[in-house]
Design a protein around this motif. Structure first.
Motif, PDB file in Angstrom:
ATOM      1  N   UNK A  17      62.263  22.619  76.585  1.00 40.37           N
ATOM      2  CA  UNK A  17      61.427  23.066  77.234  1.00 40.37           C
ATOM      3  C   UNK A  17      60.936  24.460  78.270  1.00 40.37           C
ATOM      4  N   UNK A  18      59.891  25.137  78.069  1.00 43.54           N
ATOM      5  CA  UNK A  18      59.783  26.219  78.881  1.00 43.54           C
ATOM      6  C   UNK A  18      60.938  27.336  78.137  1.00 43.54           C
ATOM      7  N   UNK A  19      60.323  27.424  77.440  1.00 43.00           N
ATOM      8  CA  UNK A  19      59.705  28.019  76.024  1.00 43.00           C
ATOM      9  C   UNK A  19      59.391  30.254  76.624  1.00 43.00           C
ATOM     10  N   UNK A  20      60.175  31.425  76.443  1.00 43.06           N
ATOM     11  CA  UNK A  20      59.955  32.439  76.174  1.00 43.06           C
ATOM     12  C   UNK A  20      59.318  31.981  77.697  1.00 43.06           C
ATOM     13  N   UNK A  21      60.707  32.472  78.771  1.00 41.22           N
ATOM     14  CA  UNK A  21      60.567  32.688  79.965  1.00 41.22           C
ATOM     15  C   UNK A  21      61.816  33.785  80.363  1.00 41.22           C
ATOM     16  N   UNK A  22      61.021  34.794  81.550  1.00 42.45           N
ATOM     17  CA  UNK A  22      62.580  36.084  81.802  1.00 42.45           C
ATOM     18  C   UNK A  22      61.515  37.312  81.626  1.00 42.45           C
ATOM     19  N   UNK A  56      57.442  21.887  74.428  1.00 41.43           N
ATOM     20  CA  UNK A  56      56.648  21.119  75.707  1.00 41.43           C
ATOM     21  C   UNK A  56      56.126  21.905  76.586  1.00 41.43           C
ATOM     22  N   UNK A  57      56.819  23.260  77.261  1.00 41.91           N
ATOM     23  CA  UNK A  57      56.108  24.266  77.906  1.00 41.91           C
ATOM     24  C   UNK A  57      56.789  26.086  77.750  1.00 41.91           C
ATOM     25  N   UNK A  58      55.723  26.588  78.121  1.00 40.74           N
ATOM     26  CA  UNK A  58      55.726  27.961  77.630  1.00 40.74           C
ATOM     27  C   UNK A  58      55.565  29.368  78.600  1.00 40.74           C
ATOM     28  N   UNK A  59      56.545  29.317  79.188  1.00 41.14           N
ATOM     29  CA  UNK A  59      55.853  30.527  80.550  1.00 41.14           C
ATOM     30  C   UNK A  59      54.596  31.678  79.670  1.00 41.14           C
ATOM     31  N   UNK A  60      54.477  32.008  81.215  1.00 38.83           N
ATOM     32  CA  UNK A  60      52.900  32.421  80.799  1.00 38.83           C
ATOM     33  C   UNK A  60      53.153  33.636  80.405  1.00 38.83           C
ATOM     34  N   UNK A  61      53.520  34.783  80.526  1.00 43.24           N
ATOM     35  CA  UNK A  61      53.557  35.805  79.230  1.00 43.24           C
ATOM     36  C   UNK A  61      53.904  35.738  78.046  1.00 43.24           C
ATOM     37  N   UNK A  62      55.205  35.029  77.568  1.00 40.81           N
ATOM     38  CA  UNK A  62      55.443  35.037  76.600  1.00 40.81           C
ATOM     39  C   UNK A  62      54.023  34.211  75.568  1.00 40.81           C
ATOM     40  N   UNK A  63      53.674  32.954  76.237  1.00 42.83           N
ATOM     41  CA  UNK A  63      52.757  32.546  75.890  1.00 42.83           C
ATOM     42  C   UNK A  63      51.077  33.621  75.679  1.00 42.83           C
ATOM     43  N   UNK A  64      50.766  34.500  76.643  1.00 41.83           N
ATOM     44  CA  UNK A  64      49.656  35.849  76.600  1.00 41.83           C
ATOM     45  C   UNK A  64      50.567  36.481  74.920  1.00 41.83           C
ATOM     46  N   UNK A  65      52.007  36.890  75.089  1.00 42.73           N
ATOM     47  CA  UNK A  65      52.339  37.720  74.658  1.00 42.73           C
ATOM     48  C   UNK A  65      52.155  37.044  72.423  1.00 42.73           C
ATOM     49  N   UNK A 121      60.350  26.605  85.847  1.00 39.79           N
ATOM     50  CA  UNK A 121      59.735  26.878  85.927  1.00 39.79           C
ATOM     51  C   UNK A 121      58.343  25.752  86.425  1.00 39.79           C
ATOM     52  N   UNK A 122      59.144  26.451  87.911  1.00 36.55           N
ATOM     53  CA  UNK A 122      57.314  24.974  88.993  1.00 36.55           C
ATOM     54  C   UNK A 122      56.194  25.841  89.149  1.00 36.55           C
ATOM     55  N   UNK A 123      57.093  27.206  88.593  1.00 37.30           N
ATOM     56  CA  UNK A 123      55.848  28.495  89.205  1.00 37.30           C
ATOM     57  C   UNK A 123      54.899  28.143  87.755  1.00 37.30           C
ATOM     58  N   UNK A 124      55.226  28.162  86.572  1.00 35.91           N
ATOM     59  CA  UNK A 124      53.912  28.417  85.786  1.00 35.91           C
ATOM     60  C   UNK A 124      52.650  28.160  85.784  1.00 35.91           C
ATOM     61  N   UNK A 143      61.325  33.791  88.376  1.00 38.74           N
ATOM     62  CA  UNK A 143      62.330  33.493  88.059  1.00 38.74           C
ATOM     63  C   UNK A 143      61.491  32.469  87.936  1.00 38.74           C
ATOM     64  N   UNK A 144      60.327  32.403  88.468  1.00 40.70           N
ATOM     65  CA  UNK A 144      60.745  30.420  89.310  1.00 40.70           C
ATOM     66  C   UNK A 144      59.114  30.648  88.380  1.00 40.70           C
TER      67      UNK A 144
END
Lengths: 205, 460
Positions: A74-79, A100-109, B194-197, B225-226
């Motif tokens: 879950x939440x791959x590519x955060x930061x 099951x979840x991607x961080x936004x910027x990573x997904x776009x990249x 990931x609450x803010x994704x 960071x969220x």
């Protein structure tokens, strides 16, 4: 950009949550000024110990797993926004990342580099991880046109969402730069309009 | 229709909406630095595309730069090459660069606000996730990847889907000694990373209304960071007072005209959010992190949660902490006050006010890194440099420094660092380093006592 239509391949499981882009490609490798060579530093500090020897516990060093699909937690590519993370995954040889979840910027990249992020439900992700652990030879089908991911040897299948515009880009190998540079006239008109009304009157807000 | 602040700014920047697809969003300011721009410039060259609006781009050198002897050639050859490419690319494309040694040089998210480049109502992007910082002014500011840097170079626009809207309300009065950094660490610890994704987050309520611009920048900085693309706070008199008189801020009649516009940039009372959370200021205490993501935070006097999953266990193993452990009195050898989160004058003032007349513990290496040349000058003008030096702290030259350790400022393997930066990821401050995120006050107090301590007990 390389076209992506459908893929059938084995997968590598990376069952860890909140994998951040600092792990995918540590900051010290961001000094390059071109896009080449990031694959060898993918997950550098997880793949190798401090003497530079492969860390046997890390999944990319386990011979039983192979293939161009990375199944991540879950939440791959955060930061960090570093696109180098997507370049490194792609350069290593992965074409799809499932989570099951991607961080936004990573997904776009990822999408901008022809690396397909497939977001599935936590339940289905669990099934995929169990399946690949149980049989590393198991293949997975990712069909972008019909937007599904399927475990080849079973009936398990799940639909995934993707922005229709991005889907068209991937299937045809277009990118956003081609599209935006075809719109410069409209952009110039917008600039004129904005200049004329700036600051924007309240009624248009 | 009732609109949120985010809607108002976004909608006024849409050139076109693609049916069933993203918007073409116009970008007012594009900030660039040496790390995420070289491949974008190369791509332009390969495609033979000119930079469309060079006058709307501002460049700085920050991630790679040394914090000592900045007048000398950069010793690390790869860093030197990257910095040189930035200079060449800016020169070839008529882009303003505040490189090393320039009086305006600094961390991109520190120098742009202090120069008045950041103004309310704008859309601002940068190839850096902490671009969310600029939201403190009531801007839509967000981090982008290098392909998107190329898009903005080529068209001054981005193809982006409009994010959903989130509001975080914090009402009431903060307790004494609770800083803006504690507020955002508290919010992230409650909501998760990931609450803010998929969202853009507006911060509202008395706590943010009463917060200084520096504090608002710290809060908005860590929105990413969220998982949120950005965070923003409605512009008010505090914002207007901060912007007025700055180098690139509008002047005279233009300023008055813009102020009239900025004052109406607010969420309409009945506007709807897709998600909303509320917290009470009284519940917030000084915070520290114990794990390897910024959501793993507890109050300074608290204990590490006992329940966790496999990833949490991995994080604790990396940090060499145990479930249930209390971090108070933990000996610490390194502290770092700096980064785009906490390297503004207010951060150094609050640290210096605690440090004044005290000595750092012998075991501690205390690194103080201002966010910009201008902050460095302020530190000197206010005599804070003397406070730091007399207490045994090392004051360096501006840059990103030990936040991500792309320069020589690294925390050694296995060592703990109480850091005012934004990320406690594995190896973030150098391979094997262990980061404990906290406010400048917690970092200062840790440096003095040599261990994590409850400084609130000694506040008058």
């Amino acid at each position: 950009m390389e076209k992506f239509i459908t893929l059938t391949d084995t997968a590598v499981p990376l069952d860890d949550e909140n994998v951040d882009t600092d792990q995918i490609i540590p900051a010290r490798f961001l000094k390059a000024t071109d896009k080449a060579g990031f694959g060898e530093n993918l997950f550098k500090d997880w793949r190798f110990d401090k003497n530079g020897d492969p860390n046997e516990d890390f999944v990319l060093n386990q011979d039983r797993f192979s293939g161009s699909i990375l199944i991540a937690g879950n939440n791959f590519g955060c930061g960090s926004s570093r696109e180098h993370a997507a370049w490194a995954i792609k350069a290593y040889g992965f074409k799809v990342v499932v989570s099951s979840y991607f961080a936004d910027i990573f997904k776009g990249n990822a999408l901008n580099n022809g690396l397909l992020p497939v977001q599935v439900s936590p339940d289905f992700l669990h099934k995929l991880l169990i399946s690949v652990e149980k049989d590393p030879e198991e293949k997975f089908i990712i069909d972008l046109q019909n937007q599904f991911i399927k475990i080849e040897g079973s009936a398990e299948k799940e639909h995934f969402d993707i922005d229709p515009y991005k889907k068209t880009c991937l299937i045809n190998g277009y990118d956003d730069i081609d599209f935006l540079t075809s719109k410069l006239e409209a952009i110039e008109k917008f600039e004129q309009k904005r200049k004329a009304i700036e600051p924007v009157p309240q009624e248009t807000l | 229709m009732k609109k949120t602040l985010f809607d108002k700014i976004w909608d006024s920047h849409v050139v076109e909406s693609i049916p069933n697809g993203p918007d073409i969003l116009y970008i007012d300011k594009h900030l660039i630095h040496e790390v995420t721009s070289p491949q974008a410039f190369n791509e332009l060259k390969e495609r033979n595309i000119p930079v469309f609006r060079p006058e709307q781009i501002v460049a700085t050198a920050d991630h790679n730069t040394p914090t000592q002897d900045q007048h000398l050639p950069v010793r690390d050859l790869l860093s030197r090459k990257q910095l040189k490419e930035l200079s060449q690319n800016c020169e070839e494309n008529d882009i303003t660069l505040y490189g090393l040694g320039h009086p305006y040089n600094g961390i991109v998210h520190v120098m742009a606000p202090e120069l008045g480049i950041t103004q309310p109502g704008m859309t601002i992007v940068c190839g850096d996730s902490h671009t969310s910082t600029h939201g403190a002014f009531g801007t839509i500011a967000f981090g982008i990847g290098t392909s998107q840097v190329t898009q903005v170079f080529a068209s001054q626009c981005l193809l982006v889907e409009k994010p959903k809207k989130l509001r975080v309300n914090v009402n009431g009065k903060l307790k004494k000694g609770v800083l803006p950094k504690d507020v955002i660490l508290y919010i992230i610890s409650k909501l998760g990373t990931n609450s803010g994704t998929g969202y853009f987050c507006e911060y509202a309520g008395e706590v943010f209304e009463e917060m200084s611009m520096e504090g608002r920048m710290t809060v908005c900085n860590m929105s990413i960071e969220m998982g949120a693309r950005g965070g923003l706070i409605a512009p008010d008199q505090t914002t207007i007072d901060y912007v007025e008189g700055r180098e690139f801020a509008p002047k005279g009649a233009d300023f008055d005209r813009m102020t009239a516009y900025w004052e109406i940039l607010k969420t309409d009372p009945e506007a709807e959010f897709d998600q909303e959370y509320s917290f009470e200021a009284e519940d917030i205490e000084p915070m520290i992190t114990y794990g390897t993501n910024p959501g793993m935070g507890i109050k300074l006097t608290g204990s590490i949660p006992v329940e966790g999953n496999k990833s949490d266990a991995k994080a604790l193993a990396y940090m060499d902490f145990k479930p249930g452990e209390i971090l108070l009195d933990k000996p610490i050898n390194y502290i770092f006050i700096g980064s785009c989160t906490n390297s503004r004058i207010e951060d150094f003032r609050v640290a210096a006010s605690y440090i004044k007349g005290k000595q750092k513990a012998e075991n501690v290496n205390a690194l103080i890194v201002p966010g910009s040349q201008q902050v460095a000058i302020q530190i000197k003008e206010e005599g804070l440099d003397k406070v730091f030096e007399e207490a045994g702290f090392t004051l360096r030259q501006p840059g990103c420094s030990a936040c991500l350790a792309m320069n020589d400022d690294k925390i050694p393997e296995g060592e703990y660092c109480v850091s005012t930066s934004n990320r406690n990821f594995e190896g973030r401050q150098g391979p094997g380093s262990r980061t404990i995120l906290a406010s400048p006050l917690t970092a200062a107090a840790t440096a003095i006592s040599g261990k994590i301590s409850d400084y609130t007990l000694t506040l008058n």
